[in-house]
Design a protein around this motif. Sequence first.
Motif, PDB file in Angstrom:
ATOM      1  N   GLY A  84       0.848  -1.190   0.000  1.00  0.00           N
ATOM      2  CA  GLY A  84       0.000   0.000   0.000  1.00  0.00           C
ATOM      3  C   GLY A  84       0.883   1.239   0.000  1.00  0.00           C
ATOM      4  O   GLY A  84       2.078   1.170  -0.279  1.00  0.00           O
ATOM      5  N   THR A  85       0.295   2.370   0.343  1.00  0.00           N
ATOM      6  CA  THR A  85       1.019   3.638   0.401  1.00  0.00           C
ATOM      7  C   THR A  85       0.815   4.252   1.774  1.00  0.00           C
ATOM      8  O   THR A  85      -0.311   4.314   2.260  1.00  0.00           O
ATOM      9  N   CYS A  86       1.903   4.710   2.379  1.00  0.00           N
ATOM     10  CA  CYS A  86       1.826   5.390   3.672  1.00  0.00           C
ATOM     11  C   CYS A  86       2.754   6.588   3.612  1.00  0.00           C
ATOM     12  O   CYS A  86       3.948   6.436   3.376  1.00  0.00           O
ATOM     13  N   GLU A  87       2.186   7.770   3.795  1.00  0.00           N
ATOM     14  CA  GLU A  87       3.012   8.984   3.706  1.00  0.00           C
ATOM     15  C   GLU A  87       4.009   9.075   4.854  1.00  0.00           C
ATOM     16  O   GLU A  87       5.075   9.634   4.699  1.00  0.00           O
ATOM     17  N   GLU A 111      -9.365  -2.551   2.104  1.00  0.00           N
ATOM     18  CA  GLU A 111      -9.709  -1.922   3.372  1.00  0.00           C
ATOM     19  C   GLU A 111      -8.550  -2.166   4.340  1.00  0.00           C
ATOM     20  O   GLU A 111      -8.065  -3.291   4.477  1.00  0.00           O
ATOM     21  N   PHE A 112      -8.118  -1.105   5.023  1.00  0.00           N
ATOM     22  CA  PHE A 112      -7.045  -1.201   6.010  1.00  0.00           C
ATOM     23  C   PHE A 112      -7.620  -1.776   7.306  1.00  0.00           C
ATOM     24  O   PHE A 112      -8.603  -1.259   7.843  1.00  0.00           O
ATOM     25  N   LEU A 113      -6.996  -2.850   7.827  1.00  0.00           N
ATOM     26  CA  LEU A 113      -7.486  -3.513   9.032  1.00  0.00           C
ATOM     27  C   LEU A 113      -6.665  -3.201  10.276  1.00  0.00           C
ATOM     28  O   LEU A 113      -7.062  -3.561  11.383  1.00  0.00           O
ATOM     29  N   GLY A 114      -5.508  -2.577  10.117  1.00  0.00           N
ATOM     30  CA  GLY A 114      -4.713  -2.212  11.287  1.00  0.00           C
ATOM     31  C   GLY A 114      -3.228  -2.470  11.092  1.00  0.00           C
ATOM     32  O   GLY A 114      -2.793  -3.024  10.084  1.00  0.00           O
ATOM     33  N   TRP A 115      -2.452  -2.028  12.090  1.00  0.00           N
ATOM     34  CA  TRP A 115      -0.999  -2.227  12.118  1.00  0.00           C
ATOM     35  C   TRP A 115      -0.686  -3.403  13.038  1.00  0.00           C
ATOM     36  O   TRP A 115      -1.241  -3.515  14.131  1.00  0.00           O
ATOM     37  N   TYR A 116       0.250  -4.255  12.604  1.00  0.00           N
ATOM     38  CA  TYR A 116       0.645  -5.449  13.352  1.00  0.00           C
ATOM     39  C   TYR A 116       2.163  -5.478  13.483  1.00  0.00           C
ATOM     40  O   TYR A 116       2.878  -5.069  12.571  1.00  0.00           O
ATOM     41  N   THR A 117       2.636  -6.010  14.596  1.00  0.00           N
ATOM     42  CA  THR A 117       4.083  -6.099  14.811  1.00  0.00           C
ATOM     43  C   THR A 117       4.688  -7.359  14.215  1.00  0.00           C
ATOM     44  O   THR A 117       5.907  -7.527  14.245  1.00  0.00           O
ATOM     45  N   THR A 118       3.853  -8.258  13.689  1.00  0.00           N
ATOM     46  CA  THR A 118       4.359  -9.462  13.026  1.00  0.00           C
ATOM     47  C   THR A 118       3.808  -9.524  11.611  1.00  0.00           C
ATOM     48  O   THR A 118       2.688  -9.074  11.350  1.00  0.00           O
ATOM     49  N   THR A 139       9.239  -2.363  13.553  1.00  0.00           N
ATOM     50  CA  THR A 139       8.522  -2.191  12.291  1.00  0.00           C
ATOM     51  C   THR A 139       7.144  -2.794  12.454  1.00  0.00           C
ATOM     52  O   THR A 139       7.004  -3.898  12.991  1.00  0.00           O
ATOM     53  N   VAL A 140       6.120  -2.055  12.013  1.00  0.00           N
ATOM     54  CA  VAL A 140       4.758  -2.578  12.018  1.00  0.00           C
ATOM     55  C   VAL A 140       4.290  -2.725  10.574  1.00  0.00           C
ATOM     56  O   VAL A 140       4.756  -2.020   9.681  1.00  0.00           O
ATOM     57  N   TYR A 141       3.381  -3.679  10.360  1.00  0.00           N
ATOM     58  CA  TYR A 141       2.954  -4.070   9.014  1.00  0.00           C
ATOM     59  C   TYR A 141       1.460  -3.822   8.846  1.00  0.00           C
ATOM     60  O   TYR A 141       0.669  -4.176   9.726  1.00  0.00           O
ATOM     61  N   ALA A 142       1.095  -3.239   7.711  1.00  0.00           N
ATOM     62  CA  ALA A 142      -0.308  -2.983   7.410  1.00  0.00           C
ATOM     63  C   ALA A 142      -0.985  -4.284   6.993  1.00  0.00           C
ATOM     64  O   ALA A 142      -0.445  -5.037   6.198  1.00  0.00           O
ATOM     65  N   LYS A 143      -2.165  -4.523   7.550  1.00  0.00           N
ATOM     66  CA  LYS A 143      -2.965  -5.681   7.155  1.00  0.00           C
ATOM     67  C   LYS A 143      -4.124  -5.171   6.305  1.00  0.00           C
ATOM     68  O   LYS A 143      -4.772  -4.175   6.642  1.00  0.00           O
ATOM     69  N   TRP A 144      -4.383  -5.873   5.212  1.00  0.00           N
ATOM     70  CA  TRP A 144      -5.405  -5.455   4.247  1.00  0.00           C
ATOM     71  C   TRP A 144      -6.435  -6.549   4.034  1.00  0.00           C
ATOM     72  O   TRP A 144      -6.140  -7.730   4.158  1.00  0.00           O
ATOM     73  N   ASN A 145      -7.622  -6.117   3.655  1.00  0.00           N
ATOM     74  CA  ASN A 145      -8.680  -7.016   3.225  1.00  0.00           C
ATOM     75  C   ASN A 145      -9.202  -6.463   1.898  1.00  0.00           C
ATOM     76  O   ASN A 145      -9.469  -5.270   1.787  1.00  0.00           O
ATOM     77  N   GLU A 146      -9.319  -7.356   0.906  1.00  0.00           N
ATOM     78  CA  GLU A 146      -9.837  -6.904  -0.384  1.00  0.00           C
ATOM     79  C   GLU A 146     -11.275  -6.424  -0.228  1.00  0.00           C
ATOM     80  O   GLU A 146     -12.078  -7.065   0.445  1.00  0.00           O
ATOM     81  N   ASN A 147     -11.585  -5.292  -0.869  1.00  0.00           N
ATOM     82  CA  ASN A 147     -12.963  -4.818  -0.872  1.00  0.00           C
ATOM     83  C   ASN A 147     -13.829  -5.808  -1.633  1.00  0.00           C
ATOM     84  O   ASN A 147     -13.415  -6.365  -2.651  1.00  0.00           O
ATOM     85  N   VAL A 148     -15.025  -6.023  -1.141  1.00  0.00           N
ATOM     86  CA  VAL A 148     -15.998  -6.897  -1.794  1.00  0.00           C
ATOM     87  C   VAL A 148     -17.111  -6.007  -2.343  1.00  0.00           C
ATOM     88  O   VAL A 148     -17.650  -5.156  -1.630  1.00  0.00           O
ATOM     89  N   TYR A 149     -17.423  -6.200  -3.617  1.00  0.00           N
ATOM     90  CA  TYR A 149     -18.441  -5.389  -4.288  1.00  0.00           C
ATOM     91  C   TYR A 149     -19.668  -6.245  -4.572  1.00  0.00           C
ATOM     92  O   TYR A 149     -19.559  -7.431  -4.859  1.00  0.00           O
ATOM     93  N   LYS A 150     -20.839  -5.621  -4.495  1.00  0.00           N
ATOM     94  CA  LYS A 150     -22.107  -6.299  -4.741  1.00  0.00           C
ATOM     95  C   LYS A 150     -22.565  -6.027  -6.166  1.00  0.00           C
ATOM     96  O   LYS A 150     -22.373  -4.939  -6.695  1.00  0.00           O
ATOM     97  N   ILE A 151     -23.210  -7.017  -6.771  1.00  0.00           N
ATOM     98  CA  ILE A 151     -23.812  -6.841  -8.098  1.00  0.00           C
ATOM     99  C   ILE A 151     -25.327  -6.931  -7.920  1.00  0.00           C
ATOM    100  O   ILE A 151     -25.839  -7.895  -7.339  1.00  0.00           O
ATOM    101  N   GLU A 152     -26.024  -5.926  -8.386  1.00  0.00           N
ATOM    102  CA  GLU A 152     -27.482  -5.935  -8.369  1.00  0.00           C
ATOM    103  C   GLU A 152     -27.965  -6.034  -9.818  1.00  0.00           C
ATOM    104  O   GLU A 152     -27.416  -5.379 -10.699  1.00  0.00           O
TER     105      GLU A 152
END
Length: 186
Positions: A84-87, A111-118, A139-152
């Motif tokens: 990801g990108t972090c300024e 979606e950003f889920l938080g910072w983790y030390t492992t 050093t802390v690591y960003a955890k991500w979850n892919e966005n889920v999109y709905k189809i109507e």
Amino acid sequence: NLVSNGGIATFDDVPVTDSFELSEDSSIFDNLSVYKYGYTLDGWYTDASFTNKATYTCMPDNDIVLYAKWTPNSHCLYFNPNEGTCETKFISITFGSACGNLPVPTKEFHEFLGWYTTEDFKESSKLTSNTVTMNGDVTVYAKWNENVYKIEYELDGGTLADKVEKYTVTDKVVLGMPVKAGYTFL
């Protein structure tokens, strides 16, 4: 007497609780060591308000009280945005102090889920508070979850078997062909 102010003192590798005896003209500081997690000894003082630094090289001929003065250590908290990108690349934190609001990185379609030390994101390694009690650079690591999109679907009276209802940007999505009596789907 020694007042270690939360530190652990040893003299000749023997723990010192409050006081110890030295003969006159014995070296005071050569064999005295002291440790306090997260802090650096700033010196020994002859008063509790730390205005008079102890300058003894040898034990004087009278009883003395020495007070340990501590300075909290500062360390760097590095941010790995994990594709990801972090300024903010890092922040300096004084031991036991609040680090303030941590930066929020971005990653397209995630979606950003938080910072983790492992790097394996064990739940116990998630930073859950703005106070970090580290005794070295971390050093802390960003955890991500892919966005889920709905189809109507708007089928205008038609039907569709095997509807795909959700997808992520990495899914291979093949939409089915709707059916409506008397019509051809284009």
